[in-house]
Design an enzyme around this catalytic site. Structure first.
Site, short mmCIF file in Angstrom:
data_model
loop_
_atom_site.label_atom_id
_atom_site.label_comp_id
_atom_site.label_asym_id
_atom_site.label_seq_id
_atom_site.Cartn_x
_atom_site.Cartn_y
_atom_site.Cartn_z
CB THR A 66 -0.92 0.02 1.23
OG1 THR A 66 -1.79 -1.10 1.18
CG2 THR A 66 -1.77 1.30 1.23
CE LYS B 228 -5.40 -1.36 1.62
NZ LYS B 228 -4.10 -2.02 1.73
CE LYS C 138 1.69 2.48 5.06
NZ LYS C 138 1.19 1.64 3.95
#
Length: 345
Positions: free
Chosen positions: A152, A227, A295
């Site tokens: 990701t 995502k 994150k």
């Protein structure tokens, strides 16, 4: 050694996918590829028996064996694939080696000896280093090979890696996954792919081994964006759920009953019923580490900023995760964000 080919007497076992591909022949164009009919349902197979055979890679590399990478690689090995692994901490490779995986000492060596290399890294910095660093995978790539990054990362990072990989003549596909530890173990991930369509079609059988569904979204960057949007929603949902659990307890309600009520109503989500009971007990076994959720929220906020989209709820949730990190909860499950609210009380 387990292989996705007729080089090994053990034939890949795909029955749990509801389909058994017909192995045709070794393709004369490459010593490492097979001509194999695409995985499909029995009904599809009977109706498309005249469709041309497709090639799939014979040797699969896997870089990064953390919470997600290990079960993903394990499922490939279990399905009979010839897998070569690498991880910064070599000991994490040992369980897979014992199952039949080969080991190489650098991403470059893995890419050089494999037809397609998958990478599952923790953050953009790691993804770039493993792909493009001194002994990175790009140094082992060449025409006819493929690189599938299931990490990701943000779109800019994905495009940078794509440029380096394609510069070697190889193909690139970004394929971040929606799902955490248990879906990875069960082969129930969702792949959000973008990039080279030919590579997507080539690796589709392997995505089907590791996941329950896959989406092709076009140009590189679209998979990364999808995502980040999904994880932004998930992080915000968990923050709100945490507030609800604590509020119910504060006003004298049983938070366990709240979990049951939520699980039976219009706002039901598997995440609530799976995480809720543990959260009530203040237990946060890591399926998706909190530091990774924060994150992803940070990257999603950056994505929103780039198109001038207001995201006040996600921004507030991000602050909660930052507080939880400051309390030493980075490696706990992201549901530990509830502790940030307890700290404020």
């Amino acid at each position: 050694m387990a292989m996705c080919s007729t080089f090994c007497p053990r034939i890949p076992h795909y029955s749990f996918l509801g389909a058994t591909p017909a192995i045709r022949s070794i393709s004369p164009s490459s010593p490492f590829r097979l001509s194999v009919r695409a995985l499909s349902s029995p009904a599809q197979s009977s109706s498309s028996s005249s469709s041309p055979a497709k090639e799939i890679p014979g040797r699969i590399g896997f870089l990064g064996l953390g919470i997600m990478g290990t079960p993903m690689a394990h499922n490939l090995i279990k399905a009979g694939c010839d897998v070569t692994v690498w991880n910064r901490t070599k000991s994490k490779c040992d369980p897979l080696i014992s199952l039949g995986a080969q080991y190489k000492s650098s991403p470059e060596e893995v890419a050089a000896t494999c037809d397609v290399t998958f990478a599952m890294l923790a953050d953009p910095e790691s993804a770039v280093d493993v792909a493009c660093g001194k002994h990175g995978a790009a140094n082992g790539m060449s025409s006819g090979k493929g690189y599938v990054d299931v990490s990701t990362v943000d779109g800019a990072t994905s495009k940078f890696i794509s440029g380096r990989i394609q510069g070697t003549g190889a193909l690139f596909l970004e394929a971040p996954v929606s799902g955490s530890k248990k879906p990875a173990e069960d082969g129930q991930l969702i792949f959000l792919t973008a990039g080279d369509k030919a590579l997507y079609e080539m690796v589709a059988p392997f995505l089907d081994i590791m996941g329950k569904s896959k989406f092709y979204l076009g140009d590189v960057g679209n998979g990364a964006a999808m995502k980040l949007v999904v994880n932004m929603i998930m992080g915000s949902m968990m923050a709100s759920f945490s507030e609800g659990l604590l509020l119910s307890e504060k006003v004298g309600l049983d938070p366990n009953i709240l979990v049951e009520v939520v699980s039976q109503g219009a706002i039901s989500a598997p995440m609530y019923s799976v995480k809720g009971p543990s959260m009530v007990r203040s237990q946060y076994p890591a399926a998706f580490p909190l530091k990774h959720q924060q994150k992803d929220l940070r990257l999603a906020l950056g994505l929103a900023e780039s198109v001038s989209q207001s995201t006040p709820i996600a921004a507030a949730a991000n602050e909660m995760y930052k507080v939880a990190k400051s309390h030493g909860l980075s490696d706990q499950d992201f549901s530990a964000v509830i502790e940030a609210l307890k700290a404020k009380q």
